[in-house]
Scaffold this motif. Structure first.
Motif, mmCIF file in Angstrom:
data_model
loop_
_atom_site.group_PDB
_atom_site.id
_atom_site.type_symbol
_atom_site.label_atom_id
_atom_site.label_comp_id
_atom_site.label_asym_id
_atom_site.label_seq_id
_atom_site.Cartn_x
_atom_site.Cartn_y
_atom_site.Cartn_z
ATOM 1 N N SER A 15 1.915 9.089 -6.353
ATOM 2 C CA SER A 15 2.515 10.522 -5.772
ATOM 3 C C SER A 15 3.619 10.889 -7.168
ATOM 4 O O SER A 15 3.389 12.059 -7.399
ATOM 5 C CB SER A 15 3.277 10.572 -4.619
ATOM 6 N N ILE A 16 4.287 9.971 -7.287
ATOM 7 C CA ILE A 16 5.248 9.988 -8.586
ATOM 8 C C ILE A 16 4.825 10.689 -9.733
ATOM 9 O O ILE A 16 5.171 11.434 -10.644
ATOM 10 C CB ILE A 16 6.357 9.091 -8.476
ATOM 11 N N ARG A 17 3.516 9.831 -10.001
ATOM 12 C CA ARG A 17 3.042 9.981 -11.239
ATOM 13 C C ARG A 17 2.356 11.424 -11.255
ATOM 14 O O ARG A 17 2.285 12.206 -12.287
ATOM 15 C CB ARG A 17 1.990 8.853 -11.416
ATOM 16 N N LEU A 18 1.849 11.706 -10.028
ATOM 17 C CA LEU A 18 1.270 12.957 -10.127
ATOM 18 C C LEU A 18 2.166 14.256 -10.331
ATOM 19 O O LEU A 18 2.164 15.086 -11.229
ATOM 20 C CB LEU A 18 0.398 13.064 -8.689
ATOM 21 N N VAL A 19 3.412 14.184 -9.594
ATOM 22 C CA VAL A 19 4.380 15.160 -9.959
ATOM 23 C C VAL A 19 4.955 15.090 -11.264
ATOM 24 O O VAL A 19 4.959 16.241 -11.740
ATOM 25 C CB VAL A 19 5.583 14.628 -8.752
ATOM 26 N N HIS A 20 4.933 13.940 -11.977
ATOM 27 C CA HIS A 20 5.369 13.905 -13.067
ATOM 28 C C HIS A 20 4.196 14.663 -14.247
ATOM 29 O O HIS A 20 4.810 15.362 -14.995
ATOM 30 C CB HIS A 20 5.353 12.445 -13.561
ATOM 31 N N GLN B 166 0.778 -1.313 0.104
ATOM 32 C CA GLN B 166 -0.095 -0.207 -0.157
ATOM 33 C C GLN B 166 0.905 1.326 0.038
ATOM 34 O O GLN B 166 0.487 2.152 -0.961
ATOM 35 C CB GLN B 166 -0.932 0.022 1.318
ATOM 36 N N ILE B 167 2.073 1.382 0.899
ATOM 37 C CA ILE B 167 2.791 2.431 0.820
ATOM 38 C C ILE B 167 3.268 2.586 -0.571
ATOM 39 O O ILE B 167 3.542 3.634 -0.920
ATOM 40 C CB ILE B 167 3.924 2.320 1.930
ATOM 41 N N LEU B 168 4.060 1.584 -1.058
ATOM 42 C CA LEU B 168 4.655 1.839 -2.218
ATOM 43 C C LEU B 168 3.598 2.260 -3.528
ATOM 44 O O LEU B 168 4.135 3.076 -4.196
ATOM 45 C CB LEU B 168 5.309 0.376 -2.690
ATOM 46 N N GLY B 169 2.424 1.613 -3.387
ATOM 47 C CA GLY B 169 1.412 2.139 -4.264
ATOM 48 C C GLY B 169 1.263 3.587 -4.348
ATOM 49 O O GLY B 169 1.006 4.203 -5.120
#
Length: 68
Positions: free
Chosen positions: A55-60, A47-50
């Protein structure tokens, strides 16, 4: 930032977590309580990794929109 590379690495980690889960589920020597205790950290980790990947996708996405 290479989002595909990051996603591939996360997917590798997810596959390893799934292997660990299957090993726990297939271990007939564990009772229900022991199985649940061993599964909880794996479930939390996934869950944490997901969440981190999202979050990384959103920042990208925001970064790409900012360039336009």
């Amino acid at each position: 930032m290479e989002i595909r590379f990051i996603e591939e690495k996360f997917n590798e980690i997810f596959r390893e977590l799934e292997k660990e889960v299957m090993e726990i589920l297939e271990d007939q020597s564990l009772d229900k309580k022991q199985t649940n205790l061993r599964m909880k950290p794996l479930s939390s980790t996934k869950q944490i990794l997901g969440n981190a990947l999202e979050s990384i996708r959103l920042v990208h996405k925001l970064e790409n929109e900012g360039k336009e």
